[in-house]
Scaffold this active site. Sequence first.
Site, PDB file in Angstrom:
ATOM      1  N   ASP A   1     -10.761  -2.657  -6.834  1.00  0.00           N
ATOM      2  CA  ASP A   1      -9.555  -3.471  -6.876  1.00  0.00           C
ATOM      3  C   ASP A   1      -8.677  -3.454  -8.381  1.00  0.00           C
ATOM      4  OD1 ASP A   1      -7.147  -5.062  -5.023  1.00  0.00           O
ATOM      5  OD2 ASP A   1      -8.420  -6.399  -6.815  1.00  0.00           O
TER       6      ASP A   1
ATOM      7  N   GLU B   1      -8.099   1.627  -7.188  1.00  0.00           N
ATOM      8  CA  GLU B   1      -6.330   1.189  -6.986  1.00  0.00           C
ATOM      9  C   GLU B   1      -6.323   1.187  -8.555  1.00  0.00           C
ATOM     10  OE1 GLU B   1      -3.589  -2.681  -5.019  1.00  0.00           O
ATOM     11  OE2 GLU B   1      -6.078  -2.910  -6.420  1.00  0.00           O
TER      12      GLU B   1
END
Length: 657
Positions: free
Chosen positions: A336, A371
């Site tokens: 993330d 990401e």
Amino acid sequence: MTQLAIGKPTPLGAHYDGQGVNFTLFSAHAERVELCVFDANGQEHRYDLPGHSGDIWHGYLPDARPGLRYGYRVHGPWQPAEGHRFNPAKLLIDPCARQIDGEFKDNPLLHAGHNEPDYRDNASIAPKCVVVVDHYDWEDDAPPRMPWGCTIIYEAHVKGLTYLHPEIPVEIRGTYKALGHPVMINYLKQLGITALELLPVAQFASEPRLQRMGLSNYWGYNPVAMFALHPAYACSPETALDEFRDAIKALHKAGIEVILDIVLNHSAELDLDGPLFSLRGIDNRSYYWIREDGDYHNWTGCGNTLNLSHPAVVDYASACLRYWVETCHVDGFRFDLAAVMGRTPEFRQDALLFTAIQNCPVLSQVKLIAEPWDIAPGGYQVGNFPPLFAEWNDHFRDAARRFWLHYDLPLGAFAGRFAASSDVFKRNGRLPSAAINLVTAHDGFTLRDCVCFNHKHNEANGEENRDGTNNNYSNNHGKEGLGGTLDLVERRRDSIHALLTTLLLSQGTPMLLAGDEHGHSQRGNNNAYCQDNQLTWLDWSQASSGLTAFTAALIHLRKRIPALMENRWWEEGDGNVRWLNRYAQPLSTDEWQNGPKQLQILLSDRFLIAINATLEVTEIVLPAGEWHAIPPFAGEDNPVITAVWQGPAHGLCVFQR
């Protein structure tokens, strides 16, 4: 009272050796560290850690056993302007704890103070760490090691995936156990999935703001104990680890990999008004990026940012990743806000954590997905990660939606995204699989909502619809919301089919959001991070079997097309791809940029994707040969054998010769 021996400085955390427990804790700026253990009656016993090797504090407690509850009190300066926020009145979680007892509730005692320290003791209500012992029979488990070029990712939430599944026993729905149930495994196999990517399973906390509104953090991107499984997904918190490993073992036997979404960019301690759980009280200055005024650099939008340029924090993150691979046999990670991993503070491909992963014989062998952004200046780093990483390809997401739903993307731009965005990813020896193609993800509209809503509807999140992106590239086809006339429903269905076909038959690694193959809707909520309810749980009783069959047929078709499975960049004349106009002729330069949205993509010289993304029915002349439409496109509307296809508005079809 038993005295602590000096013990040893490695490994980090609490480790039982059969005779006692060795405790270690990193803190570069602490002046004293107390180990606090709690007996069955909750009575606290404190021990100074006697060992101090460099920045590691350690001690050994003879006769301590698994099940022992413990925490730390860390002494040092309270100097907020310098980034130091030590407060021994607060019991702290071991960053390497593998099990937590207690809940992370909104309570004033779980705050350390902002400008001035809060010296109220919180041991009576603070969560405690639990010493665990690791014995598990993996039998003959082996990682599937699915080649990147053959990988099909399915992004899912542990609870939301199975909580409403009528064929899974009620007592295990929404749990780790349900992931390994034969019903779920058979479904994933029939769909054609090769990798199950799970939203965070490391223990997380709900933000105090959400708790005050009666909401909770559903997605899990608010970590508090990175080595501990989130207990709410277990049938029994005490057996969470074995339940999780049982599921992984069952998935592996079916040839399905497990990828964990992991949050190494911030912690649940949030900003300086947030709760104190662990890192801030252990060594705030080392664990976080600190501004000159002592506040946090908020490059994550969550209040704080982990300092992954600090060698000790890199060691912590690396140990965490190795734990999940070695102890739980996970097959990879999705990181993330992964740009934080490369901050020095500028983003660098040779940042310490990237180098540690590359040099690690364990971590360098698993799937790594970034990401590739954060919210700081210079935070958009798509295409710039080290070669070991694949990356979420938002270029593909936006292009697919714009082409099919907004009709404003030239053929050249569409083709570039269809061809694994080679302009972005074809560098440093990377392969097409480095592009993780997606049309939707947990963050944003579901696929059905993309064709039913022009605007987000996030009122239930309690922020007056201010949260969530406004750049959705969606199209409600003339009516906001679900339902409508038969014609409206059919047009929306056709758009869903077009988007799924683009996703699953393009070059790169496709990622499918769980529920998109059902027609799942979040009723226009494009930021459902705090909706632990029927808005996010997949309703299997309402699933569209036709759409599921369509999706499965596309995935199985993909596996038959060499140009999509060989994971090699397409080159002119190699027989992998030809780009043709409606007359089966190579597109001219003008057609690429200004031509009508009509295109034929010939793959491996045998499979043809015919596209008519215009508003009118159009006659498409197929290349020479005997062509027949193939599932899921064969049917009454598409003749079995044809030389010309009558392309419906916003339609497409796949043929084979």
